[in-house]
Design a protein around this motif. Structure first.
Motif, PDB file in Angstrom:
ATOM      1  N   PHE A  41       0.281 -11.145  17.116  1.00 36.16           N
ATOM      2  CA  PHE A  41       1.715 -11.404  16.935  1.00 36.16           C
ATOM      3  C   PHE A  41       2.317 -11.928  18.243  1.00 36.16           C
ATOM      4  CE2 PHE A  41       1.863  -7.903  13.419  1.00 36.16           C
ATOM      5  CZ  PHE A  41       1.254  -8.781  12.534  1.00 36.16           C
ATOM      6  N   LYS A  42       1.849 -11.405  19.366  1.00 35.95           N
ATOM      7  CA  LYS A  42       2.344 -11.905  20.660  1.00 35.95           C
ATOM      8  C   LYS A  42       1.902 -13.351  20.871  1.00 35.95           C
ATOM      9  CE  LYS A  42       2.558  -7.484  23.115  1.00 35.95           C
ATOM     10  NZ  LYS A  42       2.452  -6.622  21.929  1.00 35.95           N
ATOM     11  N   LEU A  43       0.687 -13.668  20.418  1.00 39.57           N
ATOM     12  CA  LEU A  43       0.162 -15.031  20.568  1.00 39.57           C
ATOM     13  C   LEU A  43       0.954 -16.024  19.717  1.00 39.57           C
ATOM     14  CD1 LEU A  43      -2.222 -17.004  21.445  1.00 39.57           C
ATOM     15  CD2 LEU A  43      -3.294 -16.373  19.273  1.00 39.57           C
ATOM     16  N   LEU A  44       1.332 -15.597  18.499  1.00 40.75           N
ATOM     17  CA  LEU A  44       1.812 -16.559  17.513  1.00 40.75           C
ATOM     18  C   LEU A  44       3.328 -16.563  17.297  1.00 40.75           C
ATOM     19  CD1 LEU A  44      -0.950 -15.658  14.899  1.00 40.75           C
ATOM     20  CD2 LEU A  44      -0.822 -17.828  16.131  1.00 40.75           C
ATOM     21  N   CYS A  45       3.994 -15.436  17.527  1.00 38.30           N
ATOM     22  CA  CYS A  45       5.366 -15.277  17.025  1.00 38.30           C
ATOM     23  C   CYS A  45       6.423 -15.249  18.123  1.00 38.30           C
ATOM     24  CB  CYS A  45       5.469 -13.992  16.211  1.00 38.30           C
ATOM     25  SG  CYS A  45       4.408 -13.996  14.771  1.00 38.30           S
ATOM     26  N   GLU A  46       7.598 -15.803  17.793  1.00 39.63           N
ATOM     27  CA  GLU A  46       8.777 -15.694  18.662  1.00 39.63           C
ATOM     28  C   GLU A  46       9.493 -14.404  18.299  1.00 39.63           C
ATOM     29  OE1 GLU A  46       9.132 -17.768  20.923  1.00 39.63           O
ATOM     30  OE2 GLU A  46       7.888 -19.398  20.197  1.00 39.63           O
ATOM     31  N   PRO A  47       9.796 -13.565  19.299  1.00 45.43           N
ATOM     32  CA  PRO A  47      10.453 -12.291  18.951  1.00 45.43           C
ATOM     33  C   PRO A  47      11.772 -12.531  18.219  1.00 45.43           C
ATOM     34  CG  PRO A  47      10.427 -12.685  21.347  1.00 45.43           C
ATOM     35  CD  PRO A  47       9.578 -13.740  20.723  1.00 45.43           C
ATOM     36  N   GLY A  48      11.927 -11.831  17.103  1.00 46.65           N
ATOM     37  CA  GLY A  48      13.185 -11.901  16.354  1.00 46.65           C
ATOM     38  C   GLY A  48      13.363 -13.173  15.538  1.00 46.65           C
ATOM     39  N   ARG A  49      12.470 -14.157  15.679  1.00 45.07           N
ATOM     40  CA  ARG A  49      12.684 -15.416  14.962  1.00 45.07           C
ATOM     41  C   ARG A  49      11.547 -15.796  14.023  1.00 45.07           C
ATOM     42  NH1 ARG A  49      13.464 -20.000  18.445  1.00 45.07           N
ATOM     43  NH2 ARG A  49      12.940 -18.836  20.317  1.00 45.07           N
ATOM     44  N   SER A  50      10.357 -15.263  14.303  1.00 47.19           N
ATOM     45  CA  SER A  50       9.212 -15.646  13.462  1.00 47.19           C
ATOM     46  C   SER A  50       8.919 -14.564  12.432  1.00 47.19           C
ATOM     47  CB  SER A  50       7.955 -15.825  14.320  1.00 47.19           C
ATOM     48  OG  SER A  50       8.176 -16.749  15.336  1.00 47.19           O
ATOM     49  N   ASP A  51       8.168 -14.974  11.421  1.00 45.98           N
ATOM     50  CA  ASP A  51       7.723 -13.970  10.458  1.00 45.98           C
ATOM     51  C   ASP A  51       6.272 -14.213  10.086  1.00 45.98           C
ATOM     52  OD1 ASP A  51       7.673 -15.763   8.011  1.00 45.98           O
ATOM     53  OD2 ASP A  51       9.786 -15.942   8.594  1.00 45.98           O
ATOM     54  N   VAL A  52       5.688 -13.185   9.501  1.00 45.91           N
ATOM     55  CA  VAL A  52       4.325 -13.294   8.978  1.00 45.91           C
ATOM     56  C   VAL A  52       4.359 -12.859   7.514  1.00 45.91           C
ATOM     57  CG1 VAL A  52       3.225 -12.874  11.229  1.00 45.91           C
ATOM     58  CG2 VAL A  52       3.659 -10.935   9.702  1.00 45.91           C
ATOM     59  N   LEU A  53       3.446 -13.423   6.724  1.00 52.76           N
ATOM     60  CA  LEU A  53       3.390 -13.057   5.311  1.00 52.76           C
ATOM     61  C   LEU A  53       2.333 -11.972   5.125  1.00 52.76           C
ATOM     62  CD1 LEU A  53       3.540 -16.520   3.479  1.00 52.76           C
ATOM     63  CD2 LEU A  53       5.315 -15.308   4.750  1.00 52.76           C
ATOM     64  N   THR A  54       2.715 -10.911   4.439  1.00 54.05           N
ATOM     65  CA  THR A  54       1.783  -9.795   4.219  1.00 54.05           C
ATOM     66  C   THR A  54       1.598  -9.562   2.716  1.00 54.05           C
ATOM     67  OG1 THR A  54       3.546  -8.150   4.281  1.00 54.05           O
ATOM     68  CG2 THR A  54       2.454  -8.614   6.368  1.00 54.05           C
ATOM     69  N   VAL A 113       8.646  -8.827  14.816  1.00 54.45           N
ATOM     70  CA  VAL A 113       8.246  -9.911  13.925  1.00 54.45           C
ATOM     71  C   VAL A 113       8.719  -9.588  12.513  1.00 54.45           C
ATOM     72  CG1 VAL A 113       6.199 -10.993  12.888  1.00 54.45           C
ATOM     73  CG2 VAL A 113       6.206 -10.423  15.325  1.00 54.45           C
ATOM     74  N   GLY A 114       9.257 -10.584  11.814  1.00 47.55           N
ATOM     75  CA  GLY A 114       9.691 -10.361  10.434  1.00 47.55           C
ATOM     76  C   GLY A 114       8.491 -10.289   9.513  1.00 47.55           C
ATOM     77  N   GLN A 115       8.649  -9.511   8.439  1.00 47.42           N
ATOM     78  CA  GLN A 115       7.570  -9.391   7.461  1.00 47.42           C
ATOM     79  C   GLN A 115       8.075  -9.891   6.119  1.00 47.42           C
ATOM     80  OE1 GLN A 115       4.618  -5.898   5.773  1.00 47.42           O
ATOM     81  NE2 GLN A 115       6.675  -5.335   6.305  1.00 47.42           N
ATOM     82  N   ARG A 116       7.378 -10.875   5.545  1.00 44.19           N
ATOM     83  CA  ARG A 116       7.744 -11.354   4.214  1.00 44.19           C
ATOM     84  C   ARG A 116       6.541 -11.156   3.305  1.00 44.19           C
ATOM     85  NH1 ARG A 116      12.467 -13.958   4.039  1.00 44.19           N
ATOM     86  NH2 ARG A 116      11.902 -15.410   2.374  1.00 44.19           N
ATOM     87  N   ARG A 117       6.815 -10.585   2.141  1.00 45.32           N
ATOM     88  CA  ARG A 117       5.687 -10.122   1.333  1.00 45.32           C
ATOM     89  C   ARG A 117       5.332 -11.088   0.221  1.00 45.32           C
ATOM     90  NH1 ARG A 117       8.328  -4.499   1.816  1.00 45.32           N
ATOM     91  NH2 ARG A 117       6.897  -3.581   3.315  1.00 45.32           N
ATOM     92  N   TYR A 118       4.041 -11.248  -0.001  1.00 43.39           N
ATOM     93  CA  TYR A 118       3.579 -11.990  -1.178  1.00 43.39           C
ATOM     94  C   TYR A 118       2.735 -11.064  -2.042  1.00 43.39           C
ATOM     95  CZ  TYR A 118      -1.014 -12.612   1.150  1.00 43.39           C
ATOM     96  OH  TYR A 118      -2.228 -12.418   1.753  1.00 43.39           O
ATOM     97  N   GLY A 119       2.830 -11.256  -3.334  1.00 42.03           N
ATOM     98  CA  GLY A 119       2.172 -10.322  -4.249  1.00 42.03           C
ATOM     99  C   GLY A 119       0.724 -10.663  -4.523  1.00 42.03           C
ATOM    100  N   LEU A 120      -0.036  -9.597  -4.751  1.00 44.63           N
ATOM    101  CA  LEU A 120      -1.353  -9.742  -5.359  1.00 44.63           C
ATOM    102  C   LEU A 120      -1.149  -9.328  -6.808  1.00 44.63           C
ATOM    103  CD1 LEU A 120      -3.553  -8.039  -2.617  1.00 44.63           C
ATOM    104  CD2 LEU A 120      -3.038 -10.473  -2.890  1.00 44.63           C
ATOM    105  N   GLU A 121      -1.664 -10.152  -7.711  1.00 44.54           N
ATOM    106  CA  GLU A 121      -1.456  -9.871  -9.139  1.00 44.54           C
ATOM    107  C   GLU A 121      -2.763  -9.452  -9.773  1.00 44.54           C
ATOM    108  OE1 GLU A 121      -0.201 -13.771 -10.277  1.00 44.54           O
ATOM    109  OE2 GLU A 121       1.843 -13.038 -10.636  1.00 44.54           O
ATOM    110  N   TYR A 122      -2.647  -8.530 -10.706  1.00 41.08           N
ATOM    111  CA  TYR A 122      -3.864  -8.078 -11.385  1.00 41.08           C
ATOM    112  C   TYR A 122      -3.953  -8.681 -12.784  1.00 41.08           C
ATOM    113  CZ  TYR A 122      -7.506  -5.200 -13.302  1.00 41.08           C
ATOM    114  OH  TYR A 122      -8.677  -4.803 -13.884  1.00 41.08           O
TER     115      TYR A 122
END
Ligand SMILES: Cc1ncc(COP(=O)(O)O)c(C=O)c1O
Length: 388
Positions: free
Chosen positions: A103-116, A133-142
């Protein structure tokens, strides 16, 4: 005066409180256990002997890790048929720390997000938040198997998205990323200049057949950061060694390594003794890994023999890992069932909401407990469902 990275409400959740209460009342069957050192495995008593190598009395700081340890980690991928250059291995004190470094390598504090992904590892909430880092979620569907909901991936993706996280096998669903999904994830990351962080901590634990390596991960077009560590690969979370294995276009990997060197040089967090012991730990730890694999397979088979669909409880198919998901009738809230199991049967299980399942009702059980205990606990769970 304190940062919002640490939440204001830090009280233990209801389940943790109920669990503490049940433990105070007497012994319980703990089907939430995730600590491999407390489930009756035979660890060779001299497994940690390599940690007392006198060579560790001399400090030779190496930001990305000592060469010999990086080589030992690279060689551990050969088991999976993967050829990883030791120069592309970065040692960390744990997989959790690897996330923080990336996250330190890739993200700007307070401005970037990652998808989980969801459902998945609950610690992503803290790991992202602690690094700003912001967290934005994507679903796994069954649909008979777990697949990525790419409509959701695309809808949550922002101009600030710097990485997509994938866990394979996933905790708790036990699902591995299939070739088609790997392809789509890598393609999006390459074209949108994001990294793909692939958490493979459970990769040594296929429940039935060996995992296929998706071609898109074997030769990725994006920056691919594979994560692994001793916590799961040889059942030694207390030894504190994890790693990042980088892959992708040469220029991107070189730039990432150069930047990682500065980050890792700032903390130098990986102890010298564990680096010197890495080769012997990885080789001799196979004895523990084999026992864990045997354990999760035995418990998975028992689970499927006990929970056979009666009264609407079914076990989801799983490819690997240390946990299993049981779908239970949604006739009452998960929380009520989990509380009843604790109070009346002294059995602890996780409710699905703990892993952010999008709806009810699921239970998540660990496949690590001793087989007799596990079977006893699962019979009690099934009886409790039958009694409803
Ligand atoms: C998916 C996943 N990733 C990472 C970790 C943490 O591993 P470590 O002990 O190396 O920080 C866990 C621990 O349970 C996990 O389930």
């Amino acid at each position: 005066m304190f940062s919002t990275r640490v939440p204001d409400d830090r009280r233990p959740n209801d389940l943790a409180r109920a669990l503490a209460g049940a433990r105070a009342r007497g012994p319980i069957v703990d089907l939430t256990v995730s600590n491999p050192t407390r489930v009756g495995l035979d660890y060779p008593p001299d497994l940690l002997a390599g940690l007392s190598d006198p060579a560790a009395l001399t400090y030779r700081p190496a930001p990305l890790g000592l060469r010999a340890a990086r080589e030992a980690v690279a060689e551990s991928y050969v088991r999976r048929g993967l050829s990883i250059d030791p120069d592309r291995i970065v040692l960390t004190s744990s997989t959790s720390e690897a996330y923080s470094i990336l996250f330190k390598l890739l993200c700007e504090p307070g401005r970037s997000d990652v998808l989980t992904p969801v459902p998945s590892y609950p610690l992503f909430d803290h790991l992202t938040r602690l690094d700003g880092v912001g967290q934005r979620r994507y679903g796994l569907e069954y649909h008979g198997a777990w697949t990525v909901d790419f409509d959701e991936v695309d809808s949550v993706w922002t101009t600030g998205t710097r990485a997509v996280l994938a866990v394979s096998p996933n905790n708790p669903t036990g699902s591995v990323v299939q070739a088609g999904d790997a392809d789509e994830l890598a393609r999006r990351c390459a074209s949108r200049r994001a990294a793909l962080i692939l958490d493979e901590v459970f990769v040594d634990y296929p429940l039935s057949r060996p995992f296929d390596e998706p071609p898109a991960f074997a030769s990725p077009d994006c920056l691919l950061c594979r994560l692994g560590g001793l916590s799961k690969s040889i059942g030694l979370p207390q030894v504190k060694l994890g790693w990042i294995a980088l892959d992708g276009p040469d220029g991107l990997v070189a730039e990432a390594l150069d930047r990682l060197e500065l980050i890792c040089d700032t903390y130098l967090s990986v102890a010298t003794p564990v680096q010197l012991a890495a080769r012997s730990l990885l080789e001799r730890g196979a004895a523990v890994r084999d026992q864990i694999l045997q354990r999760v397979r035995v418990n998975d088979a028992a689970l499927r023999a006990i929970v056979t669909g009666g009264h609407g409880a079914t076990v989801f198919p799983a490819d690997g890992g240390w946990s299993a998901v049981v779908r239970v009738p949604a006739t009452r809230p998960e929380e009520a069932l989990v509380a009843e199991l604790l109070e009346r049967d002294a059995v602890a299980v996780h409710p699905g909401y703990f892993f952010d399942f999008p709806h009810e009702a699921f239970l998540v059980v660990s496949l690590l407990p001793e087989p007799d205990l596990f079977a006893r606990g699962m019979h009690l769970v099934q009886d409790r469902i039958d009694a409803a």
